[in-house]
Design a protein around this motif. Sequence first.
Motif: not given
Length: 386
Positions: A320-333
Amino acid sequence: MSNRFQTVGSLLRPEALLAYKRQIEDREDIRYPFYDDFPGYQQAEAEATKAVVTKQAEHGLTVLTDGEYSKSMWHLDFIWGLGGAERRFADHGYFFRDKDEHGHYETRRDIGIAITGPLSGKNHHFIEIYKQLAAVAPEGAALKQCVWAAAHAYTELAIFDKLAGPGQVYADNEALKQGVIQAYKEFLAEYAAAGGKIIQFDDCLWELFAADNDNSPFTGGTNSPEVLGLAEDFVNINNQIIDYAHSLGLTVWTHNCRGNYASRNMGGGTYSAIAKLFLGQQRYDRFFLEWDDDRAGSLEALAAFKDRPDTEIVLGLLSSKNNQLDDEARVLRLLDEASSMIPKERLYLSHQCGFASCDGGNELSEAEQWAKIDQGQRLAQSYWGE
């Protein structure tokens, strides 16, 4: 949308509300909840709350809050609302790590507390806040209220602010501890009586006991028997409150992170260093944990929950700290990694913290905030299929 995506609680305040909030931050001659000091503030808060509850439902959130629009800060408003406690200005604010991870970033200064009488949780303003949330929420919606965890509150009052001793309301820290516990119990009894079902205790204390947290005022990079004893005492405080809340029929959650102020953090300390005690022994029903970067260490700490089949874990893999969408590959991993240790049906996804732990909020727009929430929903739907 997916029930497997959750928000921690706070959302960015709209400008119409911030116009009042900025004045509160700079005034020492006012008293919580500040409605009498600022004509129009209470109405602006009510209107903004109604709008944000509607927006949460529109974005598919299944557990709703008031966006914490009623708060100035994530924690201190609860103490300001206790009988026997008053808001004060301190000589300086809290110090966070600046974005370069080296400099200091000072927060607002209205972080001081005075204890003027025995603490009481009766007739707390948070009860009215909950009733107002329930009145504007969709029928049947799950609602939660977020409150400062008791052990963290006690730590700040007793250990950091030293508000017990000769000539003070409480003669020693033990008396103050019992006063805090009693006030929390009084509040919880009235919350349950008002129809509250879910209470979430927010807590940034745990990492101060991590032996790998070089910035901790307690450990300094190592743990002594005295520090471990203090940590066990704090877990016991929280468990007393959890057990009492359970006796009232409440579902009890907790959120932990390493600080979140204007997109800055407070420090480090891994979960693995504190997992046995703080993850393994606190009797919460659901843990919201921060894993949006490397400061929390590896997911191996989740092993502390293996023998707790009724405990749910919300993985704060998004930021929630930045204005960029998160790295989805990292999240799924990382979801796959977590699911190899904890059954998938016990896991949820969230951002590491709220979007506005204090009034000013993090450095992103409301549109960017909702885009990040929508991304979380899509990821959860994709991963769990529900």
